[in-house]
Design an enzyme around this catalytic site. Structure first.
Site, short mmCIF file in Angstrom:
data_model
loop_
_atom_site.label_atom_id
_atom_site.label_comp_id
_atom_site.label_asym_id
_atom_site.label_seq_id
_atom_site.Cartn_x
_atom_site.Cartn_y
_atom_site.Cartn_z
N ASP A 12 0.90 -1.12 0.12
CA ASP A 12 -0.17 0.06 -0.05
C ASP A 12 1.07 1.12 0.09
O ASP A 12 1.77 1.08 -0.75
CB ASP A 12 -0.94 -0.04 1.27
CG ASP A 12 -1.97 0.95 0.93
OD1 ASP A 12 -3.16 0.67 0.49
OD2 ASP A 12 -1.88 2.12 1.51
N TYR B 16 -2.50 11.37 1.69
CA TYR B 16 -2.85 11.48 0.31
C TYR B 16 -2.81 12.61 -0.29
O TYR B 16 -2.48 12.57 -1.57
CB TYR B 16 -4.36 10.68 0.28
CG TYR B 16 -4.48 9.41 0.51
CD1 TYR B 16 -4.21 8.85 1.87
CD2 TYR B 16 -5.03 8.47 -0.65
CE1 TYR B 16 -4.43 7.57 1.96
CE2 TYR B 16 -5.08 7.19 -0.27
CZ TYR B 16 -4.94 6.67 1.15
OH TYR B 16 -5.11 5.30 1.43
N HIS C 95 -5.08 -7.58 -0.08
CA HIS C 95 -4.30 -6.44 0.23
C HIS C 95 -3.61 -6.42 1.53
O HIS C 95 -2.31 -5.70 1.61
CB HIS C 95 -4.95 -5.26 -0.08
CG HIS C 95 -4.49 -4.10 -0.04
ND1 HIS C 95 -3.50 -3.64 -0.99
CD2 HIS C 95 -4.34 -2.97 1.05
CE1 HIS C 95 -3.22 -2.31 -0.84
NE2 HIS C 95 -3.62 -1.92 0.32
#
Lengths: 437, 392
Positions: B178, B305, B359
């Site tokens: 990630d 982000y 994930h």
């Protein structure tokens, strides 16, 4: 006839609960000098919540709202609430006005007296309207098992409201944001009932269009619209795909709900970055209160793909007369007239940048000469809503050359797919669900 | 640089306040028969909120977390939390493992001991690692950045200083998934002399922007599939990249809101077949959520982000990384990339397609994950020794 008068009356315990939540608000931090760059500003939110707790008077605002005549009607087992004010003129024309998100019936409250009683505002009583403003919070059209798309369902429900319940054989319709496509659907499906449409944006349906023959102006418009979508439109993709995931936080935290909504009122209005030049805290909070107290929040933030696909398809034409009033500071740029005319075939009036802005730019808002216009928060960024990425919807056309250089750097990272073409399944979905005219 | 040992100890008033909030949770409604189609399922959320209030035991989870050696130090003005477990073997290789979002340092809790002390679990002590698992700035028990610009690149620079200046390792291994994949890649790009090799479980989203003319059919399919998936599943990332603050108010004020925001991801990104608890029990889900709730770091975590979108220099996303890479691809992670796609930017020396897992790799399939890390770094150990001038 199922129509019954209602009044807005929020239970005291709801207000007590709200007060207790607000007083316990657990604030996030923010980076130094963040201003509004990262989203809703922390300093402003603290000010607003303080005002909400200690100064804002819901009961007074509620009494103001109740000065309008509110009704509820049951149509197909769905309750729909609306304001209905009769015109004061020799021959009032019935007019239904649709709000969008994150506004509410508040979008039109300032207009109602002017429309129903023009003489009282120095106008001609021959211009009077019977005004109907339905409330779409807690969306009466939404249910997973429905085969009909939500916007089309709302159009159908309100058509029955106007004709069967209120007895109007023909009526006018208008709206902005989500209200624009609802109005357009009425024009497509019930042209015999529609006198004309008054829209403040072209809505998102025609953004799906796959037109091979775009003019330069259209291409520039689509590019600017898309660019705007990158910075401002993420909420729409979220609400269009995972509304339930968001609903838990918004429905549990009044500060969270307010922040989610306030950011849009600031960036979509003609406020020059200073929200309160256009909206007072009372106005902002009353609109938020309608969402906070208005019931199930997931419906208030939902517009999944079917909302988009439930609106017009590229080859569907609106043949009834249309008037477009396009504000200069709307979030979406003013489209070229030829673009609007692709779906709207009989545009009788076009008030855009030149004619409108000259009279109601930023300064005139401040002087208060056209506050009613600014009261209408403008639609969200159209493009990033699933399936509506305009440039991407043009096979063989690359969006990148259209983009202003400052935006190109977004053509990467997490947003790369967002920039590119809409997903095939969404496009397919839209095409399969065209509204039968 | 000073290093302080650190014990996780959430103040009682934070837990009291949490209980109070949970008790008053105002749940939304749900469309009839919604399942998980509209996002986190209401029935499941009711269960979680109930369990959180009445059954979940944070103090027990805390005690378990505190079995590891936690430290805090300050690097370039940023307070950084990290776990540091010394390996048990003849020559443990240092490895720094970087978590992602919405996981946390907790992503690696199952494998720290396996990596540090292989012999205890039936492995070869020669495979031992010194394991370093930091919390990224703005996450968990690290400080929240108060200034703009704390990107993955700056985090990578902090990691280089943590490993060399603070912990005294000249060269080390790195791994992540990630956001942790991107941070590890940037670490290798900016500090190639220090990084022995990278073990990655995804290519990260960094290289997606490159405009590549000669895509293979597999790559084309992969990119189309990613895009398709992203339109359905990626909106959280668009919001977090553009308006993180707008979202932070609700998530920092509503524990149920935070839980819903996370659980949807743990369900749809893991190899759970739609039953989140086939992969993560409620205790595990809630402990990870608590690491954000109790530290009030949801806002600062999602700001990463935004920073990466706005402040990460483009060149960092395009340059080739020469350090050897081991890729462990888990089948239920978003969309496994074709090897040639990864090789455009990475020096892939080992490519493992796992039989199961999603994930959250090390949380879902700790054994598979550990085997792959050991196998990838085994041949690099000799080179590592040579570089350090150690004779055996």
């Amino acid at each position: 006839m199922t129509i019954r008068p209602i009044t807005i009356s929020v239970p005291a315990e709801t207000l007590d609960d709200l007060h207790s939540r607000l007083s316990r608000t657990r604030w996030p931090d923010e980076v130094e000098g963040a201003d509004w760059d990262y989203g809703t500003n922390l300093g402003y939110m603290k000010e607003l919540v303080d005002y909400w707790l200690h100064t804002y008077d819901w009961r007074a605002r509620e009494a103001e709202l109740n000065r309008f005549a509110h009704y509820a009607a049951d149509i197909d087992g769905k309750a729909i609430r609306f304001i209905h004010e009769r015109g004061k003129g020799p021959d009032s024309m019935p007019l239904i006005l649709f709000h969008g998100w994150p506004d509410s019936i508040c979008r039109y409250l300032k207009l109602i007296p002017m429309l129903t009683d023009p003489a009282a505002y120095g106008g001609d009583p021959a211009d009077s309207f019977d005004v109907v403003v339905p409330s779409l919070i807690g969306d009466p059209g939404m249910s997973k098992s429905d085969t009909e798309q939500p916007l089309a369902k709302i159009a159908e429900l309100t058509h029955r409201l106007m004709t069967e319940e209120l007895g109007y054989r023909r009526f006018a319709a208008g709206g902005g944001d989500g209200g624009s496509p609802i109005s357009q659907i009425l024009g497509v499906r019930h042209p015999e009932s529609i006198i004309g449409l008054h829209l403040t944006d072209i809505g998102f349906p025609i953004m799906m269009a796959n037109f091979p023959d775009l003019s330069d102006a259209e291409r520039e418009y689509l590019a600017r619209s898309q660019a705007q979508g990158f910075t401002e439109g993420a909420y729409a993709v979220l609400q269009g795909t995972k509304p339930q995931t968001l609903a838990y936080g918004l429905n549990d935290s009044p500060a969270g709900y307010a922040a989610w909504i306030i950011e849009k009122f600031r960036s979509w209005s003609d406020c020059g970055g200073d929200l309160e030049t256009v909206y007072s805290k009372d106005e902002l909070l009353t609109n938020i209160m309608l969402y906070w107290t208005g019931g199930p929040s997931v419906r208030a933030v939902s517009y999944r793909e079917e909302w988009v696909s439930g609106s017009l398809a590229p080859d569907q034409q609106v043949d009834v007369p249309v008037g477009l009033a396009l504000p200069p500071r709307d979030i979406d740029p003013v489209p070229p007239r030829e673009y609007a005319e692709r779906n709207l075939k009989d545009i009788r009036r076009w008030s855009s940048r030149n004619s409108w802005a000259a009279r109601s730019g930023h300064s005139s808002v401040r002087s208060g000469t056209s506050r009613h216009r600014s009261k209408s928060p403008r639609p969200r960024a159209i493009d990033p809503r699933p399936g509506t990425s305009p440039a991407g919807a043009l096979p063989g056309r690359r969006p990148a050359p259209l983009l202003p250089s400052g935006i190109r750097r977004c053509n990467r990272g997490h947003l790369r797919p967002w920039l590119a073409a809409p997903s095939k399944s969404l496009v397919r979905n839209v095409r399969n669900k065209q509204i039968p005219a | 640089m000073e290093v302080h040992s650190f014990t996780i100890d959430i103040p009682e008033h934070v837990l009291d306040d949490l209980r109070e909030r949970l008790m008053h949770t105002r749940l939304p409604d749900e469309v009839e028969g919604a399942g998980w189609d509209y996002g986190t399922n209401l029935g499941y959320m009711q269960e979680i909120v109930d369990y959180w209030q009445h059954t979940y035991d944070w103090r027990a989870a805390e005690a378990e977390l505190n079995r590891y050696h936690h430290f805090r130090t300050e690097i370039a003005g940023s307070g950084i939390h990290f776990i540091h477990e010394r390996g048990r073997g003849p020559e443990p290789m240092p490895i720094i493992l970087t978590h992602g979002w919405p996981d946390s340092f907790y992503r690696y809790h199952k494998i720290i001991s396996l990596l540090a002390d292989p012999a205890r679990f039936g492995g070869d002590p020669a495979d031992a690692f010194d394991v370093i698992v930091p919390s990224m700035p703005g996450y968990g028990f690290s400080d929240r950045p108060h200034e703009r610009g704390m990107t993955s690149a700056r985090i990578a620079d902090l990691w280089a200083r943590l490993m060399t200046d603070v912990l005294g390792y000249e060269r080390f291994a790195a791994g992540g998934g990630d956001i942790g994949s991107g941070v590890s890649q940037l670490l290798a790009l900016r500090h190639p002399g220090q990084v022995v090799g990278l073990h990655l479980t995804d290519v990260g989203f960094f290289s997606l922007g490159a405009d590549i003319p000669d895509l293979s059919e597999n790559e084309r399919r992969y990119l189309a599939a990613i895009q398709e998936l992203w339109m359905q599943e990626g909106a959280y990332s668009m919001v977090q990249s553009t308006k993180p603050q707008t979202l932070a108010y609700a998530l920092n004020d509503s524990p149920a809101g935070l839980a819903a925001w996370f659980i949807e991801k743990f369900r749809s990104w893991s190899d759970c077949g739609g039953e989140v608890e086939r992969r993560f029990g409620k205790d595990k889900l809630l402990t990870n959520i608590m690491i954000y709730w109790a530290t009030e770091t949801i806002g600062s975590s999602i700001r990463l982000y935004y920073e990466n979108m706005h402040a990460l220099p483009l060149q960092f996303l395009q340059e080739h990384i020469d350090v050897p890479v081991g890729m462990a691809v888990f089948p239920k992670d978003f969309i496994p990339p074709p090897r040639e796609w990864a090789e455009r930017r990475l020096n892939v020396e080992r490519w493992t397609e796992m039989s199961r897992g999603g994930h959250f790799t090390a949380m879902e399939e700790p054994e598979l994950f550990v085997q792959d890390i050991r196998a990838f770094f085994r041949p690099l150990r000799a080179e590592h020794r040579e570089a350090l001038g150690v004779s055996t």
